[in-house]
Design a protein around this motif. Structure first.
Motif, short mmCIF file in Angstrom:
data_model
loop_
_atom_site.label_atom_id
_atom_site.label_comp_id
_atom_site.label_asym_id
_atom_site.label_seq_id
_atom_site.Cartn_x
_atom_site.Cartn_y
_atom_site.Cartn_z
N PRO A 194 -62.45 -114.00 -13.83
CA PRO A 194 -63.32 -113.14 -14.34
C PRO A 194 -62.89 -111.93 -13.23
CG PRO A 194 -64.24 -114.72 -12.71
CD PRO A 194 -62.81 -115.43 -13.36
N LEU A 195 -62.10 -112.03 -12.27
CA LEU A 195 -61.75 -110.84 -11.34
C LEU A 195 -60.74 -109.78 -12.05
CD1 LEU A 195 -61.17 -112.23 -7.97
CD2 LEU A 195 -63.04 -110.84 -8.60
N LYS A 196 -59.97 -110.37 -12.99
CA LYS A 196 -59.02 -109.32 -13.73
C LYS A 196 -59.74 -108.17 -14.69
CE LYS A 196 -55.32 -107.88 -15.84
NZ LYS A 196 -54.12 -106.83 -15.04
N PRO A 197 -60.54 -108.82 -15.34
CA PRO A 197 -61.21 -107.76 -16.29
C PRO A 197 -62.35 -106.67 -15.37
CG PRO A 197 -62.16 -109.85 -16.76
CD PRO A 197 -60.98 -109.99 -15.68
N LEU A 198 -62.80 -107.16 -14.27
CA LEU A 198 -63.48 -106.33 -13.43
C LEU A 198 -62.17 -105.33 -12.73
CD1 LEU A 198 -65.99 -108.66 -11.61
CD2 LEU A 198 -66.19 -107.38 -13.82
N ALA A 199 -61.22 -105.88 -12.41
CA ALA A 199 -60.43 -104.85 -11.54
C ALA A 199 -59.77 -103.71 -12.68
CB ALA A 199 -58.96 -105.87 -11.42
N VAL A 245 -51.25 -116.81 -14.45
CA VAL A 245 -52.60 -117.27 -15.04
C VAL A 245 -52.39 -116.49 -16.51
CG1 VAL A 245 -55.12 -117.49 -15.12
CG2 VAL A 245 -54.04 -117.53 -12.79
N PRO A 246 -52.27 -117.15 -17.48
CA PRO A 246 -52.08 -116.58 -18.95
C PRO A 246 -53.14 -115.29 -19.06
CG PRO A 246 -51.49 -118.62 -18.92
CD PRO A 246 -52.05 -118.59 -17.51
N GLU A 247 -54.33 -115.63 -18.89
CA GLU A 247 -55.25 -114.64 -19.08
C GLU A 247 -55.25 -113.43 -18.32
OE1 GLU A 247 -57.40 -118.31 -19.69
OE2 GLU A 247 -55.95 -117.82 -18.45
N VAL A 248 -54.52 -113.25 -17.12
CA VAL A 248 -54.31 -112.36 -16.16
C VAL A 248 -52.89 -111.75 -16.24
CG1 VAL A 248 -54.61 -111.84 -13.66
CG2 VAL A 248 -55.95 -113.60 -14.69
N ARG A 283 -61.45 -102.46 -15.25
CA ARG A 283 -62.43 -101.69 -15.51
C ARG A 283 -62.96 -100.97 -14.58
NH1 ARG A 283 -66.93 -101.57 -19.17
NH2 ARG A 283 -68.00 -99.70 -18.89
N PHE A 284 -63.18 -101.41 -13.27
CA PHE A 284 -63.68 -100.74 -12.29
C PHE A 284 -62.74 -100.44 -10.89
CE2 PHE A 284 -67.77 -101.14 -14.37
CZ PHE A 284 -68.01 -102.33 -15.10
N GLY A 285 -61.94 -101.38 -11.05
CA GLY A 285 -60.97 -101.34 -9.73
C GLY A 285 -61.75 -102.27 -8.65
N LEU A 286 -60.67 -102.83 -7.96
CA LEU A 286 -61.47 -103.75 -6.86
C LEU A 286 -61.18 -103.46 -5.40
CD1 LEU A 286 -60.35 -107.34 -8.06
CD2 LEU A 286 -62.60 -106.27 -8.59
N GLU A 287 -62.07 -103.44 -4.74
CA GLU A 287 -61.86 -102.87 -3.26
C GLU A 287 -61.86 -104.19 -2.48
OE1 GLU A 287 -62.50 -99.47 -2.59
OE2 GLU A 287 -61.50 -99.88 -0.82
N ARG A 288 -62.84 -105.16 -2.48
CA ARG A 288 -62.94 -106.44 -1.62
C ARG A 288 -63.45 -107.50 -2.45
NH1 ARG A 288 -67.02 -108.63 0.88
NH2 ARG A 288 -66.87 -109.57 3.03
N VAL A 289 -62.89 -108.54 -2.19
CA VAL A 289 -63.29 -109.82 -2.60
C VAL A 289 -63.77 -110.90 -1.51
CG1 VAL A 289 -62.90 -111.99 -4.08
CG2 VAL A 289 -62.31 -109.65 -4.74
N SER A 290 -64.82 -111.53 -1.41
CA SER A 290 -65.30 -112.89 -0.44
C SER A 290 -65.62 -113.96 -1.17
CB SER A 290 -66.21 -112.33 0.56
OG SER A 290 -66.60 -113.23 1.37
N TYR A 291 -64.80 -115.11 -0.97
CA TYR A 291 -64.99 -116.31 -1.83
C TYR A 291 -65.66 -117.26 -0.88
CZ TYR A 291 -60.93 -115.04 -4.77
OH TYR A 291 -60.05 -114.35 -5.74
N THR A 292 -66.59 -117.96 -1.30
CA THR A 292 -66.94 -119.30 -0.72
C THR A 292 -66.87 -120.45 -1.86
OG1 THR A 292 -68.42 -118.09 0.44
CG2 THR A 292 -68.75 -120.43 0.42
N THR A 293 -66.14 -121.45 -1.55
CA THR A 293 -65.80 -122.37 -2.58
C THR A 293 -66.74 -123.63 -2.57
OG1 THR A 293 -64.04 -123.66 -1.75
CG2 THR A 293 -63.62 -121.47 -2.79
#
Ligand code: 2RA
Length: 331
Positions: free
Chosen positions: A134-139, A108-111, A141-151
């Motif tokens: 959106p997850l990449k800039p959060l990762a 994903v070129p933005e990532v 800046r803040f680091g990522l622990e967990r992600v839960s998706y509902t699509t």
């Protein structure tokens, strides 16, 4: 000037790839359109010229192309992408055939950017693409622990057959593509079920998110639902970050991020909606708020055109990224 081939040129994503190429300035001198035997001979207009779509054969796949945009399903990609690669082309493949191969870039070129250990680059699953933007800039800046998706995925994700099931359902006709009616319904069933009770679509989002963000130990889960919407997927993302953050800080990070439009003003009923993202290139993010049931956790909502950023545009952006890299290395 590049020799470019588009495989699957008469399909929903393939024709969208041509639409995107038409508005980009990628210097290709020679364009060849391929399809299955069934669609071969179709005439396609592109930049004022008529192209006759050719049947893709093993011989044709050994012709000299610089780039191949492939959107013709996993089986066709498994058979032909390696042949194009062996003939020297870089293949950007929209199917899931190669996505989780260790030596294949999932981009994903933005990532992230291709390492090109192989000359086959995989385009991720549409709902994954719009979520990692959106997850990449959060990762970062803040680091990522967990992600839960509902699509909440549009029927065009299933191609013309999905769109037909929705429109026919409105006339009271039984579905032929989905196992149950999609009209006036929601199906928690995209792709096939696995032994573990997850669908392949859910497994794709879990596995692809970790690979693209390069966070192998990221805790990810997903529930993927088909909804009676023609175009644009919506994804509810629940994210736990590693370092404390505020909603304002998250808004600031996302507002500055590439490829994102923030629409987050609930006092004026302003938030991303599928009807507004269809036909647009960006990922639309809003409904940002704390999840008070967990520390350092937040809800986001995002929408994107699943045929554009979720498929055709992302593939052409990868081509642009490669062209840019090539041009810079030749300065
Ligand atoms: C879907 N993401 O929406 C899958 C494949 N495009 O059906």
């Amino acid at each position: 000037m590049y020799k470019l081939a588009v495989v699957g040129a008469t399909g929903l994503v393939g024709s969208k790839m041509l639409e995107v190429l038409d508005r980009k300035n990628i210097p290709f001198s020679n364009l060849t359109l391929f399809s299955s035997k069934k669609s071969a001979g179709t005439e396609v207009q592109f930049k004022g010229q008529t192209y006759v779509v050719r049947e893709l054969t093993e011989e044709a796949a050994q012709e000299p192309f610089d780039y191949v945009l492939m959107s013709a399903g996993g089986g066709t990609s498994l058979q032909f992408s390696p042949l194009f690669e062996q003939s020297g082309a870089i293949v950007i493949d929209n199917s899931s055939a190669f996505r989780m191969d260790d030596d294949i870039d999932l981009i994903v070129p933005e990532v992230n950017s291709p390492k090109l250990n192989r000359q086959i680059i995989a385009n991720p699953n549409c709902s994954t693409i719009q979520s990692v933007v959106p997850l990449k800039p959060l990762a970062d800046r803040f680091g990522l622990e967990r992600v839960s998706y509902t699509t909440y995925q549009a029927v065009s994700g299933s191609g013309i057959a999905g769109k037909n099931d929705l429109s026919n359902g409105e006339q009271g006709l039984a579905p032929t593509n989905y196992p149950h009616p999609i009209y006036n319904n929601a199906l928690p069933h995209i792709d096939v079920f696995q032994e573990n009770g997850y669908t392949k679509e859910e497994q794709k989002m879990i596995d692809e998110t970790k690979k693209i963000l390069e966070i192998p130990d990221l805790k990810v889960t997903a529930t993927c639902v088909r909804v009676p919407v023609q175009d644009s997927h919506s994804v509810a993302i629940n994210v736990t970050v590693k370092t404390p953050a505020t909603v304002e800080e998250i808004r600031e990070v996302l507002a500055d991020a590439e490829g994102i439009v923030l629409i987050d003003d609930v006092t004026n009923n302003q938030y991303p909606m599928a009807v507004n993202s269809t036909g647009k290139d960006e990922v639309f993010v809003g409904r940002i708020r704390t999840d008070d049931s967990l520390p350092n956790s937040f809800h986001l909502w995002c929408t994107a055109d699943n045929l554009l950023k979720g498929a055709a545009l992302n593939a052409v952006q990868i081509l642009e990224q490669l062209h840019q890299t090539r041009s810079e290395s030749h300065v």
